[in-house]
Write an enzyme that holds these catalytic residues in place. Structure first.
Site, PDB file in Angstrom:
ATOM      1  N   ASP A 158      -4.162  -4.760 -18.186  1.00  0.00           N
ATOM      2  CA  ASP A 158      -3.113  -3.748 -18.380  1.00  0.00           C
ATOM      3  C   ASP A 158      -3.173  -3.140 -19.786  1.00  0.00           C
ATOM      4  OD1 ASP A 158      -2.160  -4.241 -15.784  1.00  0.00           O
ATOM      5  OD2 ASP A 158      -0.864  -5.852 -16.487  1.00  0.00           O
ATOM      6  N   MET A 207      -3.971  -7.193  -6.731  1.00  0.00           N
ATOM      7  CA  MET A 207      -3.395  -8.271  -7.548  1.00  0.00           C
ATOM      8  C   MET A 207      -4.429  -9.337  -7.915  1.00  0.00           C
ATOM      9  SD  MET A 207      -0.494  -6.961  -7.799  1.00  0.00           S
ATOM     10  CE  MET A 207       0.569  -8.207  -8.520  1.00  0.00           C
ATOM     11  N   ARG A 208      -5.500  -8.917  -8.550  1.00  0.00           N
ATOM     12  CA  ARG A 208      -6.524  -9.855  -8.993  1.00  0.00           C
ATOM     13  C   ARG A 208      -6.898  -9.542 -10.436  1.00  0.00           C
ATOM     14  NH1 ARG A 208      -7.839 -14.292  -6.562  1.00  0.00           N
ATOM     15  NH2 ARG A 208      -9.866 -14.114  -7.542  1.00  0.00           N
ATOM     16  N   HIS A 239       0.537   0.584 -13.222  1.00  0.00           N
ATOM     17  CA  HIS A 239       1.267  -0.622 -13.616  1.00  0.00           C
ATOM     18  C   HIS A 239       2.762  -0.308 -13.625  1.00  0.00           C
ATOM     19  CE1 HIS A 239       1.936  -4.476 -15.483  1.00  0.00           C
ATOM     20  NE2 HIS A 239       2.736  -3.890 -16.347  1.00  0.00           N
ATOM     21  N   ARG A 294     -14.176 -16.611  -9.499  1.00  0.00           N
ATOM     22  CA  ARG A 294     -13.913 -15.214  -9.816  1.00  0.00           C
ATOM     23  C   ARG A 294     -15.207 -14.381  -9.889  1.00  0.00           C
ATOM     24  NH1 ARG A 294      -9.022 -13.625 -11.112  1.00  0.00           N
ATOM     25  NH2 ARG A 294      -8.059 -15.525 -11.845  1.00  0.00           N
ATOM     26  N   LEU A 327      -9.669  -9.180 -13.039  1.00  0.00           N
ATOM     27  CA  LEU A 327     -11.081  -8.822 -12.830  1.00  0.00           C
ATOM     28  C   LEU A 327     -11.950  -9.351 -13.970  1.00  0.00           C
ATOM     29  CD1 LEU A 327     -10.180  -5.200 -11.793  1.00  0.00           C
ATOM     30  CD2 LEU A 327     -11.041  -6.982 -10.253  1.00  0.00           C
ATOM     31  N   THR A 347      -9.721  -1.299 -18.658  1.00  0.00           N
ATOM     32  CA  THR A 347     -10.696  -1.876 -19.574  1.00  0.00           C
ATOM     33  C   THR A 347     -10.588  -3.392 -19.463  1.00  0.00           C
ATOM     34  OG1 THR A 347      -9.126  -1.874 -21.394  1.00  0.00           O
ATOM     35  CG2 THR A 347     -10.553   0.063 -21.211  1.00  0.00           C
ATOM     36  N   GLY A 375       0.797  -1.231   0.000  1.00  0.00           N
ATOM     37  CA  GLY A 375       0.000   0.000   0.000  1.00  0.00           C
ATOM     38  C   GLY A 375       0.821   1.269   0.000  1.00  0.00           C
TER      39      GLY A 375
HETATM   40  C1  GRF Z   1       3.200  -1.340  -7.527  1.00  0.00           C
HETATM   41  O1  GRF Z   1       4.424  -1.528  -8.154  1.00  0.00           O
HETATM   42  C2  GRF Z   1       2.079  -1.275  -8.529  1.00  0.00           C
HETATM   43  O2  GRF Z   1       2.431  -0.670  -9.724  1.00  0.00           O
HETATM   44  C3  GRF Z   1       1.808  -2.732  -8.752  1.00  0.00           C
HETATM   45  O3  GRF Z   1       1.931  -3.310  -7.478  1.00  0.00           O
HETATM   46  C4  GRF Z   1       2.800  -2.534  -6.672  1.00  0.00           C
HETATM   47  C5  GRF Z   1       2.032  -2.137  -5.466  1.00  0.00           C
HETATM   48  O4  GRF Z   1       2.817  -1.496  -4.523  1.00  0.00           O
HETATM   49  N1  GRF Z   1       0.557  -2.937  -9.421  1.00  0.00           N
HETATM   50  P1  GRF Z   1       2.145  -0.837  -3.233  1.00  0.00           P
HETATM   51  O5  GRF Z   1       1.253  -1.903  -2.589  1.00  0.00           O
HETATM   52  O6  GRF Z   1       1.378   0.367  -3.664  1.00  0.00           O
HETATM   53  O7  GRF Z   1       3.309  -0.504  -2.346  1.00  0.00           O
END
Ligand code: GRF
Length: 219
Positions: free
Chosen positions: A144, A89-90, A108, A64, A92, A140, A11
């Protein structure tokens, strides 16, 4: 503007958003931080800032579709104008993405369209690219693959490790995400079909490069 932030991990991007908000530089109210993992450190960051948190654990759903439906319900209860994916990290479902079309942003850790998906820093090193970076884009149904808003470049140095590169990219993420969210909150950023408009002008398909922002754009 009410927003909901979705996280899965540390985060640090969420923290950058909170910091910008608390500094009076970002006119948003984070109605909730939602994680699919109970152990996401970002939940602690949210609590420390007095922000409401919720966990929708993907392991508790049959698939899902069921997870995304529950997530959507949880998000919509907060009536956000924007959903911010910050290390969520899912993958969608199309239904979920379509529901938030034009009002969901992601960050990303690569210069899209290069290196969509995972392990971007390792892949950038393997391919010996000279520049790497991060990109904010509208979400979308293509993973990515949505229209690009804002990116920041990071030079790749000889001897770079994936960890070192990741840390330098992350620093840039913390600059570009609050900026892009601010544009949206101020009503200056829109997705129109497969294009992005800033102040009613279409952006190049590559989005804007943070290093090339004009004073008008950062005002
Ligand atoms: C970041 O590198 C973001 O681009 C990717 O996951 C990482 C998340 O980092 N999708 P954080 O949880 O905001 O520290």
């Amino acid at each position: 503007m009410p927003i909901v932030v979705l996280i899965s991990g540390s985060g640090s991007n969420l923290q950058a958003i909170i910091d910008a908000m608390q500094a009076g530089e970002l006119p948003v109210e984070i109605r909730a931080v939602i994680s699919n993992r109970t152990d996401a450190y970002g939940l602690e960051r949210a609590r420390a800032a007095g922000i409401h948190t919720e966990v929708v654990d993907h392991r508790e759903y049959a698939g899902r579709e069921a997870f995304d439906r529950a997530l959507q319900k949880t998000i919509d209860a907060h009536e956000p104008a924007l959903v911010v994916l910050a290390g969520f990290m899912r993958i969608l479902t199309h239904e979920f993405v379509e529901h938030y079309m034009g009002r969901m942003l992601n960050i990303h850790p690569a210069l899209l369209p290069l290196f969509p998906g995972l392990n971007t820093h390792e892949r950038a090193l393997q391919e010996a690219v000279k520049q790497h970076g991060a990109t904010v884009h509208f979400v979308t149904t293509e993973v990515d693959g949505g229209p690009l808003v804002l990116s920041a470049r990071v030079p790749v140095r000889p001897g770079d490790t994936a960890e070192g590169l990741a840390a330098r990219v992350l620093e840039q993420e913390h600059r570009i995400y609050p900026q892009a969210i601010r544009w949206f909150a101020e009503g200056r950023l829109q997705m129109q079909y497969d294009r992005v408009l800033l102040d009613e002008k279409p952006l190049p398909t590559t989005g804007i490069d943070f290093a090339e922002l004009t004073t008008d754009q950062t005002r």
